[in-house]
Structure formats: C-alpha cells, structure tokens
Design an enzyme around this catalytic site. Structure first.
Site, short mmCIF file in Angstrom:
data_model
loop_
_atom_site.label_atom_id
_atom_site.label_comp_id
_atom_site.label_asym_id
_atom_site.label_seq_id
_atom_site.Cartn_x
_atom_site.Cartn_y
_atom_site.Cartn_z
N ARG A 58 0.83 -1.14 0.02
CA ARG A 58 0.11 0.05 0.13
C ARG A 58 0.93 1.10 -0.06
O ARG A 58 0.67 2.09 -0.66
CB ARG A 58 -0.93 0.01 1.09
N THR A 59 1.88 1.36 0.80
CA THR A 59 2.31 2.67 0.94
C THR A 59 3.38 2.94 -0.24
O THR A 59 3.12 4.05 -0.81
CB THR A 59 3.28 2.58 2.39
N LYS A 87 25.09 -4.12 -0.97
CA LYS A 87 26.71 -3.93 -1.08
C LYS A 87 27.15 -3.43 0.07
O LYS A 87 28.48 -3.24 0.00
CB LYS A 87 26.86 -3.60 -2.67
N ARG A 108 11.42 3.79 3.32
CA ARG A 108 11.08 2.68 4.35
C ARG A 108 12.22 1.91 4.56
O ARG A 108 12.82 1.44 3.60
CB ARG A 108 9.90 1.93 4.00
N HIS A 136 5.63 6.37 11.65
CA HIS A 136 4.92 6.18 10.01
C HIS A 136 4.01 7.23 9.88
O HIS A 136 2.66 7.04 9.71
CB HIS A 136 4.33 4.75 10.00
C1 NCD Z 1 2.02 -0.96 8.22
C2 NCD Z 1 3.41 -0.62 8.47
O1 NCD Z 1 4.31 -1.02 7.50
O2 NCD Z 1 3.83 -0.20 9.33
N1 NCD Z 1 1.45 -1.10 6.87
C3 NCD Z 1 1.30 -0.17 6.18
O3 NCD Z 1 2.03 0.78 5.82
N2 NCD Z 1 0.15 0.24 5.72
C4 NCD Z 1 1.68 -2.04 9.16
C5 NCD Z 1 1.96 -3.58 9.14
O4 NCD Z 1 2.97 -3.61 8.48
O5 NCD Z 1 1.65 -4.08 10.01
#
Ligand code: NCD
Length: 309
Positions: A58-59, A87, A108, A136
């Site tokens: 999703r993100t 690397k 991320r 997040h």
């Molecule tokens: C979450 C995350 O990556 O922190 N997912 C997201 O971004 N929608 C929640 C999760 O991974 O449980």
C-alpha cells in the site's frame, strides 16, 4: 500556501492541529478532483523516488499513484536486495545518490532513525514511510482523514488501539496525532507488547486519558473506533515469544454481535488473522476505504511539500 513547502515528513509530532486541518482540506479537494476524473498536472516535471528497504504494498504503490495522478514521475527501489544497500552502502550515501535524480524521497527502512539519517544527508524533502518500529507519519495522517470521514468529526473521540503496540509504528504515530484532538485512548495488548512507556507517559503529560488493558471487549464497548494492528513478527528477536502472543486478539462477527453497537474498524493492513474475513462486509469495516484514502492524503502531502497547495 502551507508551511510544508520544502519540508521533510519524519515524525507525527511535527504536525499541529492547524496543519492537520489543511491536510484534510487538501485531501478532500483531491478526492473530489479524482471523482471528476480530472487529469492533474500540478507536479509535472517533478520526480519522486520511493526507496523501500522493507516489504510494502500500500504505502509504496499509493505514493506512486499519488505522484502520477498529480502529473509527476516516479523512480523506485522496491527491495533492499535490488539496490546497493545489498553491497553495504549506507542510507546516507544512497540518499545522496538518489538526490541527484529526484526532487523528493520516500523511504522505508528497518532501522529506527533511518529516515532522519537520509533527510540529514540531502537538501531535498524526505518522507518517512516507516523506520523500523519507530514512526509512520503519513499512515497516521491517512488514518486521521479516514476517522474524520467515517465519524464526521475529530472531537470527543474514544479510540481503542489493539495488538502490537510495542512494535507498531502506525499506532505510535497515530496516538501522537489523536492527542492533538484530546482523544481518550485505550491501549489493548498482551503485556509483552505494550505501548512504549515514553509514548504513554508523553501522552499523559499532555493531559490525555490513557487506559492500558488486555480486555478488548471492554475497550471496544467504550470506544467509537477500534484500530487493529498486526503482531509484527519481523521485529521479534525470539520467535518463541511471537508464538506466545500471536492470535491474541481477533475480531469476528461473533465479537461484533456481542458488542451490540456499531463500531468503526480501522487497520493499516496487511492483516494476518486479527480481523476475520466475515467482518469485511460489516458497515463499520473501514479498512478498505482507509487504504483508498491513502492516495488522496499522499496527493495532498506531495502537492504541499512541492509548494503547490
Ligand atoms: C504498516 C507498516 O508498514 O507499518 N503497513 C502499512 O504501511 N500500511 C502496518 C504493518 O505492516 O503491520
């Protein structure tokens, strides 16, 4: 013009109530434009780099969708193995490299503080899309937008956050934003997975009513919204501990029937077993609407950091 122009988005605590109002207004604007099927060119000529060193559906895809719907372009690293991180390149060096190609970075990474390291290394805006068990913030903003849409207001909220509150970065960020609206918070988790002390004590210092409990039914009875989370298996050093707590909380139709009132259910997703699929067609099940809202909120944020809204 908002004050996000040129800024990084690293932590939920950087937002004021007023910032959130502006973000909600902008997200609704883009949601309406989307319904009109308007082709937007606001970010034409801009390039967004998405660097994902941890799994994501999703993100990453919603950021890329948002950028493309605004007329901008996207370059992407979708896994650590496919980039020079494999690397041994540092986050700072990877960010410096990408800053030669792109106008903003979404990152991320499994390590706490990694988004800040990237932001410190480059002159372009950096957005934290999850730094380990840290923060997040853009998820929390789309959660807030969803709560606003589902309940019609952010006033007088009582929210039950359930599951892995220790490792869940989404709840860390969301609790912070909800505190701006004086929400009452129930933190429901097994003892092993309680919300970090710094967060609960920080909230209490701000005068927020926080109740920690293991009783999901009681918390739900007193809340208008449940925010379910996945037990974050990948953060456990000792997998026998994961085995002990997995499946601790499950929402199913039977639970909702016993509750005898309508409740809104959010989940950042992905789910494992904490929400049964028999809940998906319940009217308060808002988790699929929530992920759709992510695109509009990210369109708002991108247009704001580029100074276009
Ligand atoms: C979450 C995350 O990556 O922190 N997912 C997201 O971004 N929608 C929640 C999760 O991974 O449980």
């Amino acid at each position: 013009m908002s004050n996000l122009k040129g800024k990084d988005i690293l932590h939920a605590n950087q937002f004021s109530k007023k910032d959130i109002d502006v973000i909600i207004k902008n997200a609704s604007f883009f949601e309406k434009e989307f319904k009109k099927r308007e082709f937007l060119t606001l970010l034409k000529g801009k390039i967004l780099a998405t660097l994902f060193f941890e799994p994501s559906t999703r993100t990453r895809l919603s950021f890329e969708t948002a950028m493309q719907r605004l007329g901008g372009g996207v370059i992407s690293v979708a896994s650590a193995e496919s980039s020079s991180a494999a690397k041994g390149e540092t986050v700072a060096d990877t960010a410096r490299t990408v800053a030669q190609y792109a106008d903003a970075i979404v990152i991320r990474h499994p390590r706490l503080g990694s988004a800040k390291e990237a932001a410190d290394a480059v002159p372009i805006p950096v957005i934290n899309a999850g730094d380990g068990a840290g923060q997040h913030p853009t998820q929390a903003l789309l959660d807030i937008y969803t709560i606003y849409k589902e309940l019609g207001s952010l006033k007088n909220l009582t929210v039950a956050m359930v599951g892995d509150l220790k490792n869940g970065r989404t709840v860390h960020a969301l609790a912070e934003l909800l505190s701006l609206f004086q929400a009452r918070l129930y933190f429901v988790s097994p003892d092993l997975l309680r919300m970090p002390k710094e967060i609960t004590s920080g909230l209490r210092e701000k005068g927020i009513e926080v109740v920690e409990t293991e009783d999901m039914f009681k918390a739900a009875s007193e809340s208008s919204l449940i925010y379910m989370t996945r037990i974050q298996k990948e953060r456990f050093v000792d997998l026998s501990e994961y085995e002990r707590v997995k499946g601790s909380y499950i929402i199913n139709r039977d639970f909702l029937d016993r509750l005898k009132k309508k409740i809104i259910i959010l989940h950042p997703l992905p789910r494992v077993d904490e929400i049964s699929t028999d809940v998906d067609d319940y009217s308060g099940a808002a988790y699929f609407r929530q992920m759709r809202n992510g695109v509009f909120v990210r369109m708002a944020l991108l247009s704001m950091i580029f100074g276009k809204r």
